[in-house]
Design a protein around this motif. Structure first.
Motif, short mmCIF file in Angstrom:
data_model
loop_
_atom_site.label_atom_id
_atom_site.label_comp_id
_atom_site.label_asym_id
_atom_site.label_seq_id
_atom_site.Cartn_x
_atom_site.Cartn_y
_atom_site.Cartn_z
N HIS A 162 -11.08 58.76 40.75
CA HIS A 162 -10.45 57.71 39.95
C HIS A 162 -11.30 56.43 39.96
O HIS A 162 -11.92 56.10 40.96
N LYS A 193 -9.66 50.68 38.33
CA LYS A 193 -8.50 50.33 37.53
C LYS A 193 -7.42 51.40 37.63
O LYS A 193 -6.22 51.09 37.66
N GLU A 194 -7.82 52.64 37.71
CA GLU A 194 -6.85 53.73 37.82
C GLU A 194 -6.14 53.68 39.17
O GLU A 194 -4.93 53.93 39.25
N TRP A 195 -6.88 53.33 40.23
CA TRP A 195 -6.25 53.21 41.55
C TRP A 195 -5.18 52.12 41.54
O TRP A 195 -4.14 52.26 42.20
N ASP A 251 -3.15 51.46 39.27
CA ASP A 251 -1.94 52.04 38.69
C ASP A 251 -1.35 53.12 39.59
O ASP A 251 -0.12 53.29 39.65
#
Length: 277
Positions: free
Chosen positions: A25, A28-30, A32
């Motif tokens: 990931h 930015k994905e982390w 979320d």
């Protein structure tokens, strides 16, 4: 009283998970993913307890759950969202109010959990007039303003005694039921305090009495006002249904110069981005 650091448990599990899946990931994905993982952790049964964090607090009575909060703060054990959510899900105002007379941490948590609570108004007004930190006082003022009409008489009394006058003015300016005493006080302070024109103009705007327009228009027309004062006065005038169209020159005002310089820099940046010459 047995305390569990659920946030510490989660952080340990999270660290292990991130190490194993770091390349799966983007950053930015982390951002979320982690909150969702934390929420799921709240419903995950912990083997050593036989219940999930949410279940652990759900089985406590009202007195026990507030005692847990006090114990966490006293012993320096992290207060998890699961504990806060459990408290917020119940009507515990009466049990939380005594924390407003406790340590700084207890006051801060109690304020956050109580919010704009009618039952806590006497304590909020007491704290505003005490030697508490400005952060706590400002929070209490914000909550008291939501019940301004209910604390009006006490605010007027404090103002008359010279106790935290600015805070009392801020509260009084939010009264919905019009009172000639409040109008006269707000006008007097606006006209007499040349050092805080923007603040007192904002109080008149908040109070909403159109009779203040003539005083605001007289003030904004003065040659010596600053650009900051001009902006707040113009806003107050417009909020009361008036207007001020006279052209003013603030080119020598430092604040105006700073804004203009910032704006010019911004235009140059955007011009470069879009290829404008």
């Amino acid at each position: 009283m047995k305390l569990y650091d659920f946030d510490g448990m989660f952080d340990q599990k999270l660290s292990e998970y991130v190490k194993k899946n770091a390349d799966k990931h983007r950053e930015k994905e982390w951002e979320d993913i982690i909150p969702k993982m934390y929420a799921r952790f709240g419903d995950t049964v912990i083997k050593s307890l036989g219940v999930s964090p949410n279940q652990y607090y759900a089985q406590m009575d009202d007195g026990q759950i507030v005692a847990q909060l006090r114990a966490h703060l006293k012993q320096g054990v992290a207060v998890s969202e699961f504990l806060c959510n459990a408290i917020e899900s119940r009507n515990l105002s009466e049990k939380l109010i005594p924390l407003l007379d406790g340590t700084e941490d207890e006051k801060a948590y109690a304020l956050n959990l109580l919010g704009a609570c009618r039952l806590a108004l006497p304590e909020y007004m007491r704290l505003i007039c005490s030697d508490e930190s400005e952060d706590i006082k400002n929070t209490c003022v914000d909550f008291a303003k939501e019940f301004a009409d209910e604390v009006k008489e006490l605010a007027l009394e404090n103002y008359g005694k010279g106790v935290e006058k600015e805070y009392m003015l801020e509260i009084l300016s939010r009264c919905v039921l019009k009172d000639e005493r409040i109008y006269e006080i707000l006008i007097k302070e606006f006209r007499s305090d040349g050092e805080n024109v923007p603040m007192h103009a904002s109080y008149l705007a908040a109070y909403g009495d159109e009779r203040a327009l003539c005083y605001l228009l007289d003030k904004i027309d003065e040659e010596g006002i600053s650009f900051i004062e001009y902006q707040e006065l113009k806003y107050a005038i417009e909020s009361l249904g008036g207007s001020y169209e006279k052209e003013r020159d603030f080119s020598s005002d430092p604040y105006y110069q700073a804004i203009k310089a910032h704006g010019a820099a911004g235009e140059d940046i955007f011009g470069g981005l879009f290829g404008n010459k």
